[in-house]
Design an enzyme around this catalytic site. Structure first.
Site, PDB file in Angstrom:
ATOM      1  N   ASN A  12      -1.825   6.463   9.722  1.00 41.93           N
ATOM      2  CA  ASN A  12      -2.309   5.667   8.596  1.00 41.93           C
ATOM      3  C   ASN A  12      -3.714   5.156   8.908  1.00 41.93           C
ATOM      4  O   ASN A  12      -3.956   4.627   9.994  1.00 41.93           O
ATOM      5  CB  ASN A  12      -1.339   4.495   8.374  1.00 41.93           C
ATOM      6  CG  ASN A  12      -1.581   3.779   7.064  1.00 41.93           C
ATOM      7  OD1 ASN A  12      -2.709   3.567   6.656  1.00 41.93           O
ATOM      8  ND2 ASN A  12      -0.502   3.388   6.402  1.00 41.93           N
ATOM      9  N   ARG A  48      -9.248  10.666  -7.824  1.00 40.73           N
ATOM     10  CA  ARG A  48      -8.357  11.356  -6.888  1.00 40.73           C
ATOM     11  C   ARG A  48      -7.551  10.312  -6.128  1.00 40.73           C
ATOM     12  O   ARG A  48      -7.744  10.090  -4.937  1.00 40.73           O
ATOM     13  CB  ARG A  48      -9.179  12.218  -5.927  1.00 40.73           C
ATOM     14  CG  ARG A  48      -8.410  13.339  -5.270  1.00 40.73           C
ATOM     15  CD  ARG A  48      -8.694  13.412  -3.789  1.00 40.73           C
ATOM     16  NE  ARG A  48      -8.231  12.211  -3.099  1.00 40.73           N
ATOM     17  CZ  ARG A  48      -8.410  11.984  -1.796  1.00 40.73           C
ATOM     18  NH1 ARG A  48      -9.071  12.839  -1.055  1.00 40.73           N
ATOM     19  NH2 ARG A  48      -7.942  10.882  -1.230  1.00 40.73           N
ATOM     20  N   LYS A  69      -6.164  -1.862  -0.383  1.00 38.03           N
ATOM     21  CA  LYS A  69      -6.973  -1.654   0.814  1.00 38.03           C
ATOM     22  C   LYS A  69      -7.520  -2.972   1.345  1.00 38.03           C
ATOM     23  O   LYS A  69      -7.484  -3.247   2.551  1.00 38.03           O
ATOM     24  CB  LYS A  69      -8.137  -0.710   0.499  1.00 38.03           C
ATOM     25  CG  LYS A  69      -7.756   0.751   0.412  1.00 38.03           C
ATOM     26  CD  LYS A  69      -7.713   1.381   1.784  1.00 38.03           C
ATOM     27  CE  LYS A  69      -7.480   2.885   1.671  1.00 38.03           C
ATOM     28  NZ  LYS A  69      -7.475   3.553   2.980  1.00 38.03           N
ATOM     29  N   GLU A  85     -13.769   5.031  -2.034  1.00 39.99           N
ATOM     30  CA  GLU A  85     -12.344   5.335  -1.890  1.00 39.99           C
ATOM     31  C   GLU A  85     -11.838   6.195  -3.035  1.00 39.99           C
ATOM     32  O   GLU A  85     -12.061   5.889  -4.213  1.00 39.99           O
ATOM     33  CB  GLU A  85     -11.547   4.023  -1.853  1.00 39.99           C
ATOM     34  CG  GLU A  85     -10.084   4.193  -1.570  1.00 39.99           C
ATOM     35  CD  GLU A  85      -9.789   4.553  -0.132  1.00 39.99           C
ATOM     36  OE1 GLU A  85      -8.729   5.157   0.124  1.00 39.99           O
ATOM     37  OE2 GLU A  85     -10.608   4.224   0.750  1.00 39.99           O
ATOM     38  N   ASP A  86     -11.157   7.283  -2.702  1.00 39.80           N
ATOM     39  CA  ASP A  86     -10.448   8.119  -3.667  1.00 39.80           C
ATOM     40  C   ASP A  86     -11.350   8.672  -4.779  1.00 39.80           C
ATOM     41  O   ASP A  86     -10.976   8.699  -5.954  1.00 39.80           O
ATOM     42  CB  ASP A  86      -9.263   7.352  -4.263  1.00 39.80           C
ATOM     43  CG  ASP A  86      -8.106   7.259  -3.274  1.00 39.80           C
ATOM     44  OD1 ASP A  86      -8.234   7.798  -2.161  1.00 39.80           O
ATOM     45  OD2 ASP A  86      -7.079   6.649  -3.597  1.00 39.80           O
ATOM     46  N   ASN A  89      -0.632  11.974   1.358  1.00 36.75           N
ATOM     47  CA  ASN A  89       0.031  10.827   0.739  1.00 36.75           C
ATOM     48  C   ASN A  89       0.135  11.030  -0.765  1.00 36.75           C
ATOM     49  O   ASN A  89      -0.656  11.774  -1.344  1.00 36.75           O
ATOM     50  CB  ASN A  89      -0.780   9.543   1.009  1.00 36.75           C
ATOM     51  CG  ASN A  89      -0.433   8.908   2.332  1.00 36.75           C
ATOM     52  OD1 ASN A  89       0.728   8.797   2.681  1.00 36.75           O
ATOM     53  ND2 ASN A  89      -1.441   8.494   3.082  1.00 36.75           N
ATOM     54  N   TYR A 128       0.858  -1.191   0.000  1.00 36.44           N
ATOM     55  CA  TYR A 128       0.000   0.000   0.000  1.00 36.44           C
ATOM     56  C   TYR A 128       0.891   1.237   0.000  1.00 36.44           C
ATOM     57  O   TYR A 128       1.919   1.242  -0.660  1.00 36.44           O
ATOM     58  CB  TYR A 128      -0.985  -0.038   1.178  1.00 36.44           C
ATOM     59  CG  TYR A 128      -2.174   0.852   0.878  1.00 36.44           C
ATOM     60  CD1 TYR A 128      -3.001   0.568  -0.215  1.00 36.44           C
ATOM     61  CD2 TYR A 128      -2.444   1.979   1.631  1.00 36.44           C
ATOM     62  CE1 TYR A 128      -4.055   1.407  -0.537  1.00 36.44           C
ATOM     63  CE2 TYR A 128      -3.507   2.811   1.321  1.00 36.44           C
ATOM     64  CZ  TYR A 128      -4.306   2.527   0.236  1.00 36.44           C
ATOM     65  OH  TYR A 128      -5.341   3.352  -0.090  1.00 36.44           O
ATOM     66  N   ASP A 135     -13.643   6.091   3.396  1.00 40.03           N
ATOM     67  CA  ASP A 135     -12.439   6.034   4.218  1.00 40.03           C
ATOM     68  C   ASP A 135     -11.655   7.336   4.169  1.00 40.03           C
ATOM     69  O   ASP A 135     -11.043   7.737   5.170  1.00 40.03           O
ATOM     70  CB  ASP A 135     -11.555   4.870   3.770  1.00 40.03           C
ATOM     71  CG  ASP A 135     -10.340   4.699   4.669  1.00 40.03           C
ATOM     72  OD1 ASP A 135     -10.539   4.602   5.896  1.00 40.03           O
ATOM     73  OD2 ASP A 135      -9.212   4.675   4.156  1.00 40.03           O
ATOM     74  N   ASP A 136     -11.656   8.023   3.022  1.00 35.79           N
ATOM     75  CA  ASP A 136     -10.918   9.288   2.913  1.00 35.79           C
ATOM     76  C   ASP A 136     -11.505  10.347   3.832  1.00 35.79           C
ATOM     77  O   ASP A 136     -10.790  11.237   4.293  1.00 35.79           O
ATOM     78  CB  ASP A 136     -10.949   9.800   1.470  1.00 35.79           C
ATOM     79  CG  ASP A 136     -10.361   8.802   0.507  1.00 35.79           C
ATOM     80  OD1 ASP A 136      -9.228   8.372   0.727  1.00 35.79           O
ATOM     81  OD2 ASP A 136     -11.060   8.414  -0.456  1.00 35.79           O
TER      82      ASP A 136
END
Length: 548
Positions: free
Chosen positions: A449, A153, A171, A242-243, A405, A100, A265-266
């Site tokens: 993290n 993203r 993930k 996610e993202d 990150n 990851y 999660d973001d």
């Protein structure tokens, strides 16, 4: 005869070797080789699992780049799932940065160049109207976790289109390695809605749709079709978004969080790990949350998500919502977020306080005198020497969290934060940094993290079959993470549990979250006599099982 634990007819030797859930490579027993038709298909020597791990480590040591190690471990996952997770769980601190962050960022950028074997599902905008049928192509009937991205993203790297599949794959590997969620109940998905990244569109090896991104009503309709199809095909499934870009991530979470079992999660995971870090820092300071002033660099979904959870945490401690919000300030590309600005997105407005305009981050520090700065900007080196020295002048122990990150986008390094603060900074970053020797002391930087949070929450949701995921679950998780940091660990400056103990830590967090899920009656199963035993019994063990 059935495959062990898989409830499907056994196959011949060649088929077994092609199935990553069954393949043991060189560890098949003599009886298995005889009875399953494996004689001659594998070398004569029989390895123990420890010997196999030693071979993997030796081969990894000969790889000259992090990306090379990523490719090797991904191939191992495709070939022998049990061994892959046994390796990961043998030393998570060493292997998580490979599978990851930070390595997964480069892997996503080059995803079409390094692809060996497709993994997960690709739901294309060209297949709208057929998503339910495509989900049924997945061979496992009881999926409990989907991590899904539209690739717009990816970390701090931007629009990577279908190349973003590396994120859901990584993930979900951490769900298993860090909290024991069984890998067979996980499914990585990319919503391939095109890309606006011209470099990808011009790349002859790009594997996604070669068209501009779907927008507006058509995009929303595809998201709706996907979410509803999951409810039909995998009714006990939790969806992790996610993202996604801010323009979509916040509305999607708002639209579905009270309708289906899902979270982002973001937004929520990042918020929880930041709150856990603040709890750890407050133990060092012997101070209260409501006494802090938080200044964020970056006012996107991650930053406002952290602030929202900080506000809820302070409200649990008796602070009014208005007072709690007044403790959170933001600087974006146009300066301090203040009430007089007219162009603000709706999600920024709750943090647009009455204050004269301030053009830059350093001046905002001088005027607001924050006790903590939190970087979610993806602007490398934004916490420069002037910024850190200002924080150290204002605070005896400044809290410095550059959370962006991958490592190349971190607002500062651990060495910079410690050096410029004369070793007084309480530091945690989104990416890993090595310990720093300064003034005869070894300072251990924390990694804020999300892996401390989302796998544990995932295990709790899996074990309890929770109907919904709420913000309060993430506050419970954050408190549980912080409570596991020993006084000895805090003395080194480390405000998170050691990464080497991540499985043990995650299971403790999962037990606390599961208790909460039962308390608020969100579980779809009856509360057992012992919730801890429920969690322990749910944990995946990466061990070979007899196939005969």
């Amino acid at each position: 005869m059935l495959d062990a634990g898989l409830n499907r007819p056994a196959r011949n030797g060649a088929e077994i070797l092609r199935d990553p859930r069954l393949n043991k490579i060189s560890a098949f027993s003599e009886d298995e080789r005889e009875q399953l038709g494996l004689l001659g298909l594998v070398p004569e020597g029989i390895d123990s699992e420890d010997q196999q791990i030693a071979r993997v480590r030796m081969q990894l040591s000969r790889k000259t780049s992090a990306l090379g190690k990523y490719i090797y471990l991904t191939s191992l996952l495709d070939n022998n799932e049990t061994l892959f997770f046994r390796v990961l769980m043998s030393d998570p601190a060493a292997y998580m940065p490979i599978v990851y962050t930070p390595t997964v960022g480069e892997a996503c950028q080059k995803f079409g160049h390094i692809l060996r074997r497709p993994r997960g599902l690709y739901l294309s905008a060209n297949r709208r109207g057929r998503i339910r049928d495509i989900l049924r192509n997945w061979p496992e009937p009881d999926v409990r976790f989907i991590v899904v991205t539209d690739g717009e993203r990816i970390l701090g790297l931007g629009d990577l289109g279908a190349n973003g599949m590396g994120i859901p794959i990584g993930k979900l590997a951490l769900y298993t390695a860090c909290a024991g969620v069984p890998p067979q109940v996980t499914l990585p998905i990319v919503l391939d809605v095109g890309t606006n990244n011209q470099e990808l569109l011009d790349d002859p090896l790009y594997l996604g749709l070669r068209q501009p991104r779907l927008r507006g009503a058509e995009y929303d309709e595809m998201i709706e079709e996907f979410v509803m199809a999951v409810q039909d095909v995998f009714p006990r499934c939790c969806i992790q978004f996610e993202d996604f870009a801010n323009i979509n991530s916040i509305p999607i979470l708002a639209r579905y969080r009270d309708r289906v079992c899902c979270y982002n999660d973001d937004i929520q995971g990042t918020a929880a790990v930041a709150v856990a870090g603040i709890f750890g820092a407050l133990r060092i300071l012997d101070a209260k949350m409501a006494e802090q002033t938080f200044l964020f660099l970056g006012a996107g979904s991650a930053g406002t998500g952290i602030a929202d959870l900080l506000v809820k945490t302070m409200m649990q401690e008796g602070v009014s919502e208005a007072e709690a919000r007044q403790r959170c300030w933001f600087v974006d590309s146009k300066g301090l977020v203040v009430a007089s600005r007219t162009e603000l997105a709706d999600f920024k407005k709750p943090y647009a306080h009455e204050h004269p305009p301030v053009p830059d981050f350093l001046q905002a520090i001088e005027e607001l005198r924050p006790t903590a700065i939190i970087g979610v900007s993806t602007i490398a080196k934004a916490f420069n020497q002037d910024v850190i020295e200002a924080m150290a002048r204002i605070n005896e122990r400044p809290i410095v969290f550059p959370y962006s990150n991958p490592t190349s986008r971190s607002e500062c390094t651990a060495e910079e934060a410690y050096t410029w603060s004369d070793g007084r900074a309480i530091f945690a970053a989104g990416s890993p940094f090595a310990p720093v020797e300064l003034n005869g002391q070894t300072l251990v930087p924390g990694q804020g993290n999300n892996v401390y949070i989302f796998p544990a929450v995932g295990m709790a949701v899996y074990a309890t079959e929770a109907e919904r995921v709420t913000d309060e679950m993430f506050i419970v998780a954050a408190r549980a993470v912080a409570e596991q940091v020993s006084a000895e660990t805090l003395a080194t400056g480390l405000i998170y549990p050691p990464m080497a103990d991540i499985l043990k830590s995650s299971l403790q967090v999962a037990k606390r979250v599961a208790d909460y899920i039962f308390d608020v009656e969100l579980a779809r199963i009856e509360r057992p006599a012992n919730v801890d035993e429920l969690i322990e019994a749910s944990v995946y063990q990466p061990r070979y099982r007899s196939l005969i």
